[in-house]
Design an enzyme around this catalytic site. Sequence first.
Site, mmCIF file in Angstrom:
data_model
loop_
_atom_site.group_PDB
_atom_site.id
_atom_site.type_symbol
_atom_site.label_atom_id
_atom_site.label_comp_id
_atom_site.label_asym_id
_atom_site.label_seq_id
_atom_site.Cartn_x
_atom_site.Cartn_y
_atom_site.Cartn_z
ATOM 1 N N ASP A 42 0.788 -1.238 0.000
ATOM 2 C CA ASP A 42 0.000 0.000 0.000
ATOM 3 C C ASP A 42 0.827 1.299 0.000
ATOM 4 O O ASP A 42 0.515 2.242 0.755
ATOM 5 C CB ASP A 42 -0.962 0.014 1.198
ATOM 6 C CG ASP A 42 -1.998 -1.105 1.147
ATOM 7 O OD1 ASP A 42 -1.949 -1.925 0.216
ATOM 8 O OD2 ASP A 42 -2.846 -1.176 2.054
ATOM 9 N N ASP A 84 -4.459 -0.829 -1.789
ATOM 10 C CA ASP A 84 -5.775 -0.723 -1.161
ATOM 11 C C ASP A 84 -6.688 -0.109 -2.224
ATOM 12 O O ASP A 84 -6.322 0.913 -2.828
ATOM 13 C CB ASP A 84 -5.633 0.205 0.064
ATOM 14 C CG ASP A 84 -6.590 -0.106 1.198
ATOM 15 O OD1 ASP A 84 -6.963 -1.282 1.389
ATOM 16 O OD2 ASP A 84 -6.963 0.853 1.918
ATOM 17 N N HIS A 112 -10.565 0.581 -2.693
ATOM 18 C CA HIS A 112 -11.945 0.543 -2.208
ATOM 19 C C HIS A 112 -12.925 1.157 -3.205
ATOM 20 O O HIS A 112 -12.622 2.189 -3.818
ATOM 21 C CB HIS A 112 -12.069 1.338 -0.902
ATOM 22 C CG HIS A 112 -11.232 0.815 0.228
ATOM 23 N ND1 HIS A 112 -11.249 -0.499 0.632
ATOM 24 C CD2 HIS A 112 -10.366 1.455 1.066
ATOM 25 C CE1 HIS A 112 -10.428 -0.644 1.656
ATOM 26 N NE2 HIS A 112 -9.869 0.519 1.947
ATOM 27 N N HIS A 158 -17.221 2.767 0.727
ATOM 28 C CA HIS A 158 -16.790 1.536 1.412
ATOM 29 C C HIS A 158 -17.180 1.556 2.892
ATOM 30 O O HIS A 158 -17.166 2.617 3.531
ATOM 31 C CB HIS A 158 -15.272 1.376 1.274
ATOM 32 C CG HIS A 158 -14.776 0.039 1.699
ATOM 33 N ND1 HIS A 158 -14.116 -0.157 2.894
ATOM 34 C CD2 HIS A 158 -14.873 -1.174 1.111
ATOM 35 C CE1 HIS A 158 -13.810 -1.444 2.998
ATOM 36 N NE2 HIS A 158 -14.256 -2.087 1.934
ATOM 37 N N HIS A 180 -10.614 6.939 1.672
ATOM 38 C CA HIS A 180 -9.241 6.800 1.151
ATOM 39 C C HIS A 180 -9.210 5.694 0.110
ATOM 40 O O HIS A 180 -10.103 4.844 0.075
ATOM 41 C CB HIS A 180 -8.268 6.461 2.302
ATOM 42 C CG HIS A 180 -8.524 5.102 2.888
ATOM 43 N ND1 HIS A 180 -9.502 4.858 3.824
ATOM 44 C CD2 HIS A 180 -7.959 3.896 2.624
ATOM 45 C CE1 HIS A 180 -9.521 3.576 4.127
ATOM 46 N NE2 HIS A 180 -8.607 2.956 3.404
ATOM 47 N N LYS A 184 -6.855 -4.975 -3.114
ATOM 48 C CA LYS A 184 -7.615 -5.561 -2.006
ATOM 49 C C LYS A 184 -8.567 -4.530 -1.425
ATOM 50 O O LYS A 184 -8.395 -3.327 -1.646
ATOM 51 C CB LYS A 184 -6.649 -6.068 -0.927
ATOM 52 C CG LYS A 184 -5.806 -4.947 -0.337
ATOM 53 C CD LYS A 184 -4.787 -5.472 0.647
ATOM 54 C CE LYS A 184 -3.954 -4.363 1.224
ATOM 55 N NZ LYS A 184 -4.705 -3.369 1.987
ATOM 56 N N CYS A 196 -1.974 -2.467 7.615
ATOM 57 C CA CYS A 196 -1.890 -3.400 6.483
ATOM 58 C C CYS A 196 -0.600 -4.214 6.463
ATOM 59 O O CYS A 196 -0.624 -5.384 6.081
ATOM 60 C CB CYS A 196 -2.131 -2.662 5.185
ATOM 61 S SG CYS A 196 -3.859 -2.119 5.062
#
Length: 211
Positions: free
Chosen positions: A18, A56, A58, A62, A91, A116, A161
């Site tokens: 990330d 990351d 989303h 989310h 984010h 992810k 993470c």
Amino acid sequence: MAATTTAIAPGDALLVVDVQNCFCPGGALAVPEGDAVVPVINALAPRFANVVLTQDWHPAGHISFASQHAGRQPFETIALPYGEQVLWPDHAVQATPGAELHPALAVPNARLILRKGMNPLVDSYSAFLEADRKSDTGLAAWLRSQGVTRVFCVGLALDYCVAWTALDARAAGFDVTVIENACRAIDANGSLAAARASMTAAGIALLPSLD
Ligand code: VGL
Ligand code: ZN
């Protein structure tokens, strides 16, 4: 060989977690000094035959976003069907500048970019298993298929993470080392100390740097 020396072998993988604009200074969920990991990772990555980048990623709206929960603020926690969830500022929204990898991250030998956190209803700090602890990204199987036995974790954020990824790598049977000078932490509400304790208890090596 001195115990403090770590030689990189063909069965080693570097997981770069990330390293995205939103987690760097100026970003929506800025990790203090987050961008300081970039030159360290750029120097580390060429030493590894297997490099994986995670992102990351989303959908807008989310479930981990505080904005989706009336009256809730970022960094509060709520109970969700799969367990306790920290609420975050919006984010890493797919296809926005914040979700892009940091522009100075230069890892041309990365073999896989794994996204992810795409399920609107389930977060995923870990690159292996989503927060429901059931949905599998396939990363462990992919690493095994490449002959990987040892995983080195770096990136953002150390206490979220990176830690969850390292813990799941360990649970999947890999030897795991976190290279701390290539990580930075959010460190909200004692999260860094807790993450370090869990990782150490799980048998994960916390290495100050890989010299
Ligand atoms: C992260 C919080 C929420 C991370 C991602 O990359 O550590 N932390 N989403
Ligand atoms: Zn996230």
